[in-house]
Design a protein around this motif. Sequence first.
Motif, PDB file in Angstrom:
ATOM      1  N   VAL A  36       8.942  -7.623 -10.608  1.00  0.00           N
ATOM      2  CA  VAL A  36      10.198  -7.266 -10.949  1.00  0.00           C
ATOM      3  C   VAL A  36      11.238  -7.770 -10.109  1.00  0.00           C
ATOM      4  O   VAL A  36      11.201  -7.704  -8.897  1.00  0.00           O
ATOM      5  CB  VAL A  36      10.583  -5.840 -11.432  1.00  0.00           C
ATOM      6  N   SER A  37      12.113  -8.761 -10.607  1.00  0.00           N
ATOM      7  CA  SER A  37      13.260  -9.225  -9.838  1.00  0.00           C
ATOM      8  C   SER A  37      14.516  -9.025 -10.146  1.00  0.00           C
ATOM      9  O   SER A  37      14.912  -9.171 -11.323  1.00  0.00           O
ATOM     10  CB  SER A  37      12.750 -10.796  -9.308  1.00  0.00           C
ATOM     11  N   PRO A  88      -0.960  -1.233  -3.504  1.00  0.00           N
ATOM     12  CA  PRO A  88       0.217  -1.171  -2.639  1.00  0.00           C
ATOM     13  C   PRO A  88       1.676  -1.793  -3.631  1.00  0.00           C
ATOM     14  O   PRO A  88       1.400  -2.547  -4.714  1.00  0.00           O
ATOM     15  CB  PRO A  88       0.126  -2.451  -1.794  1.00  0.00           C
ATOM     16  N   VAL A  89       2.760  -1.309  -3.194  1.00  0.00           N
ATOM     17  CA  VAL A  89       4.022  -1.689  -3.814  1.00  0.00           C
ATOM     18  C   VAL A  89       4.727  -2.256  -2.770  1.00  0.00           C
ATOM     19  O   VAL A  89       4.997  -1.939  -1.513  1.00  0.00           O
ATOM     20  CB  VAL A  89       4.652  -0.338  -4.388  1.00  0.00           C
ATOM     21  N   ARG A  90       5.000  -3.723  -3.139  1.00  0.00           N
ATOM     22  CA  ARG A  90       5.751  -4.670  -2.183  1.00  0.00           C
ATOM     23  C   ARG A  90       7.099  -4.686  -2.504  1.00  0.00           C
ATOM     24  O   ARG A  90       7.399  -5.009  -3.721  1.00  0.00           O
ATOM     25  CB  ARG A  90       4.863  -6.042  -2.136  1.00  0.00           C
ATOM     26  N   ILE A  91       7.906  -4.920  -1.528  1.00  0.00           N
ATOM     27  CA  ILE A  91       9.317  -4.859  -1.813  1.00  0.00           C
ATOM     28  C   ILE A  91      10.059  -5.973  -0.670  1.00  0.00           C
ATOM     29  O   ILE A  91       9.648  -6.125   0.539  1.00  0.00           O
ATOM     30  CB  ILE A  91      10.057  -3.546  -1.108  1.00  0.00           C
ATOM     31  N   ALA A 119       7.312  -0.786 -10.955  1.00  0.00           N
ATOM     32  CA  ALA A 119       8.032  -1.920 -10.469  1.00  0.00           C
ATOM     33  C   ALA A 119       9.336  -2.018 -10.927  1.00  0.00           C
ATOM     34  O   ALA A 119      10.462  -2.222 -10.118  1.00  0.00           O
ATOM     35  CB  ALA A 119       7.339  -3.365 -10.871  1.00  0.00           C
ATOM     36  N   PHE A 120       9.774  -1.852 -12.208  1.00  0.00           N
ATOM     37  CA  PHE A 120      11.249  -1.713 -12.760  1.00  0.00           C
ATOM     38  C   PHE A 120      11.928  -0.575 -12.011  1.00  0.00           C
ATOM     39  O   PHE A 120      13.202  -0.713 -11.564  1.00  0.00           O
ATOM     40  CB  PHE A 120      11.320  -1.557 -14.091  1.00  0.00           C
ATOM     41  N   ALA A 121      11.370   0.542 -11.992  1.00  0.00           N
ATOM     42  CA  ALA A 121      12.006   1.739 -11.340  1.00  0.00           C
ATOM     43  C   ALA A 121      12.381   1.705  -9.946  1.00  0.00           C
ATOM     44  O   ALA A 121      13.614   1.700  -9.525  1.00  0.00           O
ATOM     45  CB  ALA A 121      11.370   3.059 -11.403  1.00  0.00           C
ATOM     46  N   VAL A 122      11.610   1.107  -9.088  1.00  0.00           N
ATOM     47  CA  VAL A 122      11.810   1.114  -7.694  1.00  0.00           C
ATOM     48  C   VAL A 122      12.690  -0.138  -7.314  1.00  0.00           C
ATOM     49  O   VAL A 122      13.766  -0.037  -6.777  1.00  0.00           O
ATOM     50  CB  VAL A 122      10.440   0.538  -7.056  1.00  0.00           C
ATOM     51  N   CYS A 123      12.785  -1.294  -8.082  1.00  0.00           N
ATOM     52  CA  CYS A 123      13.753  -2.364  -8.039  1.00  0.00           C
ATOM     53  C   CYS A 123      15.146  -1.925  -8.420  1.00  0.00           C
ATOM     54  O   CYS A 123      16.141  -2.112  -7.748  1.00  0.00           O
ATOM     55  CB  CYS A 123      13.345  -3.472  -9.136  1.00  0.00           C
ATOM     56  N   ARG A 129      20.955   1.468  -4.454  1.00  0.00           N
ATOM     57  CA  ARG A 129      21.289   2.001  -3.183  1.00  0.00           C
ATOM     58  C   ARG A 129      21.681   0.934  -2.172  1.00  0.00           C
ATOM     59  O   ARG A 129      22.609   1.206  -1.405  1.00  0.00           O
ATOM     60  CB  ARG A 129      20.061   2.458  -2.417  1.00  0.00           C
ATOM     61  N   ILE A 130      21.466  -0.281  -2.346  1.00  0.00           N
ATOM     62  CA  ILE A 130      21.880  -1.487  -1.513  1.00  0.00           C
ATOM     63  C   ILE A 130      23.327  -1.595  -1.571  1.00  0.00           C
ATOM     64  O   ILE A 130      24.119  -1.704  -0.646  1.00  0.00           O
ATOM     65  CB  ILE A 130      21.237  -2.668  -1.524  1.00  0.00           C
ATOM     66  N   LYS A 131      23.701  -1.528  -2.920  1.00  0.00           N
ATOM     67  CA  LYS A 131      25.023  -1.887  -3.300  1.00  0.00           C
ATOM     68  C   LYS A 131      26.231  -0.637  -2.798  1.00  0.00           C
ATOM     69  O   LYS A 131      27.141  -0.914  -2.493  1.00  0.00           O
ATOM     70  CB  LYS A 131      25.003  -2.096  -4.765  1.00  0.00           C
ATOM     71  N   GLU A 132      25.334   0.497  -2.983  1.00  0.00           N
ATOM     72  CA  GLU A 132      26.201   1.809  -2.735  1.00  0.00           C
ATOM     73  C   GLU A 132      26.371   1.931  -1.202  1.00  0.00           C
ATOM     74  O   GLU A 132      27.519   2.834  -0.736  1.00  0.00           O
ATOM     75  CB  GLU A 132      25.803   3.094  -3.315  1.00  0.00           C
TER      76      GLU A 132
END
Length: 154
Positions: A36-37, A88-91, A119-123, A129-132
Amino acid sequence: MGTEAFEVVSAVLSAEPISVDQAIAAVESDTAGAVVSFSGVVRNHDGGKAVERLSYSAHPTAHQVMADVVARLVAEQDADAGAGSGQPVRIWAAHRIGMLEIGDPALVCAVSAAHRGQAFAVCSELVDRIKEQVPIWKEQFFTDGTVEWVGAGS
């Protein structure tokens, strides 16, 4: 009791252009059934005014905050995972700084996981969080010659 391993491939502020293709390529793997991107791009309007371009400025701590935000999300996800798939979940995440033109990606995130739900939930959570939380300010240059500053987390 295999839990997902989280791998932060990248969590950076970038003065160079960033792209979804770059992000996807970085997180893809043979174990990932879902990638998911997200790409937040500079639009040509805001609040009814025509935007010409933007400039993003980062607080000196922003690089560390970016890394911390992603690390904290990973720690929480790890704690919630319980008995997972063991895959693995990769970010991958990057926010541009400097001058951007209309259509340029400003924030790009990609997450790969064994299953699409995670993938959707983590993205989605990562983008929010980045924006906040990451102290980045946006200076908007309007076509009428006016300029507006927009603070992060406000």
